[in-house]
Design a protein around this motif. Sequence first.
Motif, PDB file in Angstrom:
ATOM      1  N   ARG A 119     -11.604  -9.945   3.518  1.00 19.45           N
ATOM      2  CA  ARG A 119     -10.146  -9.936   3.666  1.00 19.45           C
ATOM      3  C   ARG A 119      -9.707  -8.726   4.482  1.00 19.45           C
ATOM      4  NH1 ARG A 119      -6.291  -6.400   3.481  1.00 19.45           N
ATOM      5  NH2 ARG A 119      -4.249  -7.288   3.163  1.00 19.45           N
ATOM      6  N   ASP A 120     -10.244  -7.562   4.151  1.00 21.41           N
ATOM      7  CA  ASP A 120      -9.858  -6.332   4.838  1.00 21.41           C
ATOM      8  C   ASP A 120     -10.163  -6.409   6.335  1.00 21.41           C
ATOM      9  OD1 ASP A 120      -9.090  -5.444   2.340  1.00 21.41           O
ATOM     10  OD2 ASP A 120     -10.836  -4.141   2.074  1.00 21.41           O
ATOM     11  N   GLU A 121     -11.315  -6.971   6.692  1.00 19.99           N
ATOM     12  CA  GLU A 121     -11.691  -7.105   8.096  1.00 19.99           C
ATOM     13  C   GLU A 121     -10.783  -8.097   8.815  1.00 19.99           C
ATOM     14  OE1 GLU A 121     -13.482  -6.969  11.852  1.00 19.99           O
ATOM     15  OE2 GLU A 121     -13.330  -5.526  10.221  1.00 19.99           O
ATOM     16  N   LEU A 122     -10.475  -9.211   8.164  1.00 23.80           N
ATOM     17  CA  LEU A 122      -9.571 -10.195   8.782  1.00 23.80           C
ATOM     18  C   LEU A 122      -8.175  -9.603   8.958  1.00 23.80           C
ATOM     19  CD1 LEU A 122     -10.769 -13.388   6.915  1.00 23.80           C
ATOM     20  CD2 LEU A 122     -11.063 -12.883   9.356  1.00 23.80           C
ATOM     21  N   TRP A 123      -7.700  -8.854   7.967  1.00 20.85           N
ATOM     22  CA  TRP A 123      -6.389  -8.215   8.078  1.00 20.85           C
ATOM     23  C   TRP A 123      -6.398  -7.208   9.239  1.00 20.85           C
ATOM     24  CZ3 TRP A 123      -1.555  -8.860   7.487  1.00 20.85           C
ATOM     25  CH2 TRP A 123      -0.686  -7.782   7.614  1.00 20.85           C
ATOM     26  N   ARG A 124      -7.453  -6.433   9.370  1.00 21.58           N
ATOM     27  CA  ARG A 124      -7.557  -5.472  10.473  1.00 21.58           C
ATOM     28  C   ARG A 124      -7.447  -6.198  11.811  1.00 21.58           C
ATOM     29  NH1 ARG A 124     -10.593  -4.230  14.277  1.00 21.58           N
ATOM     30  NH2 ARG A 124     -12.307  -5.607  13.676  1.00 21.58           N
ATOM     31  N   ARG A 125      -8.109  -7.329  11.930  1.00 20.72           N
ATOM     32  CA  ARG A 125      -8.065  -8.110  13.161  1.00 20.72           C
ATOM     33  C   ARG A 125      -6.671  -8.698  13.403  1.00 20.72           C
ATOM     34  NH1 ARG A 125     -12.592 -12.243  12.540  1.00 20.72           N
ATOM     35  NH2 ARG A 125     -11.641 -13.079  14.424  1.00 20.72           N
ATOM     36  N   MET A 126      -5.986  -9.077  12.329  1.00 20.43           N
ATOM     37  CA  MET A 126      -4.621  -9.594  12.473  1.00 20.43           C
ATOM     38  C   MET A 126      -3.686  -8.505  12.993  1.00 20.43           C
ATOM     39  SD  MET A 126      -3.986 -12.285   9.396  1.00 20.43           S
ATOM     40  CE  MET A 126      -2.785 -13.253  10.304  1.00 20.43           C
ATOM     41  N   VAL A 127      -3.825  -7.307  12.462  1.00 24.78           N
ATOM     42  CA  VAL A 127      -2.993  -6.182  12.912  1.00 24.78           C
ATOM     43  C   VAL A 127      -3.311  -5.846  14.367  1.00 24.78           C
ATOM     44  CG1 VAL A 127      -2.519  -3.717  12.581  1.00 24.78           C
ATOM     45  CG2 VAL A 127      -2.621  -5.249  10.596  1.00 24.78           C
ATOM     46  N   GLU A 128      -4.566  -5.963  14.735  1.00 18.09           N
ATOM     47  CA  GLU A 128      -4.969  -5.731  16.124  1.00 18.09           C
ATOM     48  C   GLU A 128      -4.302  -6.759  17.049  1.00 18.09           C
ATOM     49  OE1 GLU A 128      -9.217  -6.393  17.707  1.00 18.09           O
ATOM     50  OE2 GLU A 128      -9.203  -4.334  16.931  1.00 18.09           O
ATOM     51  N   LEU A 129      -4.240  -8.012  16.600  1.00 13.01           N
ATOM     52  CA  LEU A 129      -3.612  -9.089  17.357  1.00 13.01           C
ATOM     53  C   LEU A 129      -2.100  -8.896  17.439  1.00 13.01           C
ATOM     54  CD1 LEU A 129      -3.872 -12.011  18.665  1.00 13.01           C
ATOM     55  CD2 LEU A 129      -3.421 -12.867  16.354  1.00 13.01           C
ATOM     56  N   ARG A 130      -1.479  -8.548  16.312  1.00 11.02           N
ATOM     57  CA  ARG A 130      -0.025  -8.390  16.219  1.00 11.02           C
ATOM     58  C   ARG A 130       0.273  -7.057  15.548  1.00 11.02           C
ATOM     59  NH1 ARG A 130       2.401 -11.363  19.733  1.00 11.02           N
ATOM     60  NH2 ARG A 130       4.328 -11.140  18.600  1.00 11.02           N
ATOM     61  N   PRO A 131       0.337  -5.970  16.301  1.00 13.17           N
ATOM     62  CA  PRO A 131       0.535  -4.633  15.723  1.00 13.17           C
ATOM     63  C   PRO A 131       1.756  -4.510  14.819  1.00 13.17           C
ATOM     64  CG  PRO A 131      -0.116  -4.456  18.020  1.00 13.17           C
ATOM     65  CD  PRO A 131       0.126  -5.908  17.753  1.00 13.17           C
ATOM     66  N   GLY A 132       2.748  -5.359  15.016  1.00  7.00           N
ATOM     67  CA  GLY A 132       3.930  -5.335  14.143  1.00  7.00           C
ATOM     68  C   GLY A 132       3.592  -5.580  12.682  1.00  7.00           C
ATOM     69  N   PHE A 133       2.469  -6.249  12.418  1.00  6.68           N
ATOM     70  CA  PHE A 133       2.062  -6.474  11.022  1.00  6.68           C
ATOM     71  C   PHE A 133       1.829  -5.157  10.300  1.00  6.68           C
ATOM     72  CE2 PHE A 133       0.076 -11.013  11.475  1.00  6.68           C
ATOM     73  CZ  PHE A 133       1.349 -11.567  11.496  1.00  6.68           C
ATOM     74  N   ALA A 134       1.412  -4.131  11.010  1.00 11.68           N
ATOM     75  CA  ALA A 134       1.180  -2.826  10.383  1.00 11.68           C
ATOM     76  C   ALA A 134       2.477  -2.270   9.809  1.00 11.68           C
ATOM     77  CB  ALA A 134       0.572  -1.850  11.387  1.00 11.68           C
ATOM     78  N   ASP A 135       3.604  -2.575  10.454  1.00 12.40           N
ATOM     79  CA  ASP A 135       4.900  -2.121   9.943  1.00 12.40           C
ATOM     80  C   ASP A 135       5.191  -2.720   8.570  1.00 12.40           C
ATOM     81  OD1 ASP A 135       5.278  -0.706  12.297  1.00 12.40           O
ATOM     82  OD2 ASP A 135       6.498  -2.294  13.215  1.00 12.40           O
ATOM     83  N   TYR A 136       4.756  -3.948   8.349  1.00 12.11           N
ATOM     84  CA  TYR A 136       4.993  -4.600   7.052  1.00 12.11           C
ATOM     85  C   TYR A 136       4.353  -3.806   5.926  1.00 12.11           C
ATOM     86  CZ  TYR A 136       6.258  -8.799   9.794  1.00 12.11           C
ATOM     87  OH  TYR A 136       6.821  -9.691  10.655  1.00 12.11           O
ATOM     88  N   GLU A 137       3.191  -3.243   6.195  1.00  9.62           N
ATOM     89  CA  GLU A 137       2.474  -2.483   5.155  1.00  9.62           C
ATOM     90  C   GLU A 137       3.253  -1.246   4.719  1.00  9.62           C
ATOM     91  OE1 GLU A 137      -2.182  -2.946   5.467  1.00  9.62           O
ATOM     92  OE2 GLU A 137      -1.341  -2.264   7.383  1.00  9.62           O
ATOM     93  N   THR A 138       4.096  -0.708   5.592  1.00  8.03           N
ATOM     94  CA  THR A 138       4.865   0.490   5.237  1.00  8.03           C
ATOM     95  C   THR A 138       6.026   0.169   4.309  1.00  8.03           C
ATOM     96  OG1 THR A 138       6.391   0.358   7.121  1.00  8.03           O
ATOM     97  CG2 THR A 138       4.297   1.524   7.479  1.00  8.03           C
ATOM     98  N   LYS A 139       6.354  -1.111   4.166  1.00  7.45           N
ATOM     99  CA  LYS A 139       7.507  -1.536   3.366  1.00  7.45           C
ATOM    100  C   LYS A 139       7.164  -1.850   1.916  1.00  7.45           C
ATOM    101  CE  LYS A 139       9.795  -3.608   7.357  1.00  7.45           C
ATOM    102  NZ  LYS A 139      10.388  -4.838   7.887  1.00  7.45           N
ATOM    103  N   THR A 140       5.874  -1.924   1.585  1.00  7.41           N
ATOM    104  CA  THR A 140       5.477  -2.361   0.248  1.00  7.41           C
ATOM    105  C   THR A 140       4.111  -1.791  -0.121  1.00  7.41           C
ATOM    106  OG1 THR A 140       5.158  -4.308  -1.179  1.00  7.41           O
ATOM    107  CG2 THR A 140       4.378  -4.499   1.080  1.00  7.41           C
ATOM    108  N   SER A 141       3.831  -1.747  -1.407  1.00 10.12           N
ATOM    109  CA  SER A 141       2.499  -1.345  -1.863  1.00 10.12           C
ATOM    110  C   SER A 141       1.611  -2.578  -2.083  1.00 10.12           C
ATOM    111  CB  SER A 141       2.608  -0.537  -3.159  1.00 10.12           C
ATOM    112  OG  SER A 141       3.237  -1.318  -4.161  1.00 10.12           O
ATOM    113  N   ARG A 142       2.188  -3.752  -1.897  1.00 11.30           N
ATOM    114  CA  ARG A 142       1.472  -5.010  -2.113  1.00 11.30           C
ATOM    115  C   ARG A 142       0.388  -5.191  -1.058  1.00 11.30           C
ATOM    116  NH1 ARG A 142       2.529 -10.327  -0.178  1.00 11.30           N
ATOM    117  NH2 ARG A 142       4.397  -9.690   0.933  1.00 11.30           N
ATOM    118  N   VAL A 143      -0.769  -5.678  -1.487  1.00 10.82           N
ATOM    119  CA  VAL A 143      -1.835  -6.061  -0.556  1.00 10.82           C
ATOM    120  C   VAL A 143      -1.566  -7.509  -0.169  1.00 10.82           C
ATOM    121  CG1 VAL A 143      -4.316  -6.459  -0.284  1.00 10.82           C
ATOM    122  CG2 VAL A 143      -3.489  -4.453  -1.558  1.00 10.82           C
ATOM    123  N   PHE A 144      -1.441  -7.763   1.121  1.00 12.86           N
ATOM    124  CA  PHE A 144      -1.096  -9.104   1.575  1.00 12.86           C
ATOM    125  C   PHE A 144      -2.269 -10.067   1.419  1.00 12.86           C
ATOM    126  CE2 PHE A 144       1.485  -6.363   4.549  1.00 12.86           C
ATOM    127  CZ  PHE A 144       2.659  -6.472   3.817  1.00 12.86           C
TER     128      PHE A 144
END
Length: 146
Positions: free
Chosen positions: A109-134
Motif C-alpha cells: 500500500r505504501d509503495e502504491l501510495w508513493r507512486r500515486m503522489v508521484e503521478l499527482r503531487p496534489g495528493f500529498a496536500d491531502y495528507e497534511t489535512k488529516t492523520s488518516r491513512v488513505f
Amino acid sequence: MSTNASRPGGGWNDKVIDEFRANQGNVGGPFAGAPMILIHHRGARSGLERVNPLVYLPDGGEMVIAATKGGAPTNPDWYHNLKAHPRITAEVGTETFTVDATEITGSERDELWRRMVELRPGFADYETKTSRVFPVFRLTRVDAGA
C-alpha cells in the motif's frame, strides 16, 4: 446506468462524469492529463448504484485508486461500498468492464501510495489535512467468463 439522483457529490461529480463520457475518458480542470476512471458501486446499505469519478494509477493491467476524500477525516462513502460489494463496474476511456476491488495494506500500500503522489503531487496536500491513512484499492479486471 445511474441516474443523476444516485450520484454522490451532486452537480460537481455530474459535470466530471459528463465531461469524462463526452471526451472518451479525458477530463480538464484539476484533472487535466490525469488517468481517470468512473467506478460504479452499490451502496452498502441502500443497494443503490453510485458512480464516482476518480484519478487512478495504472499498474500493469490493473488500476489503483485511493480513498482520499480530498483529505477529509473520514473515508468516502464509496470506500464502505467497495468493502461490502467488491465486484464493481469501471469505465476507462470508452470501455466499461467488471473489476474486483481489493484493499491493499502494509508496504505494498505504501509503495502504491508513493507512486500515486508521484503521478499527482496534489495528493500529498491531502495528507497534511488529516492523520488518516488513505485506503488503497487494486482493481483487477474480471474475465467475461468469470
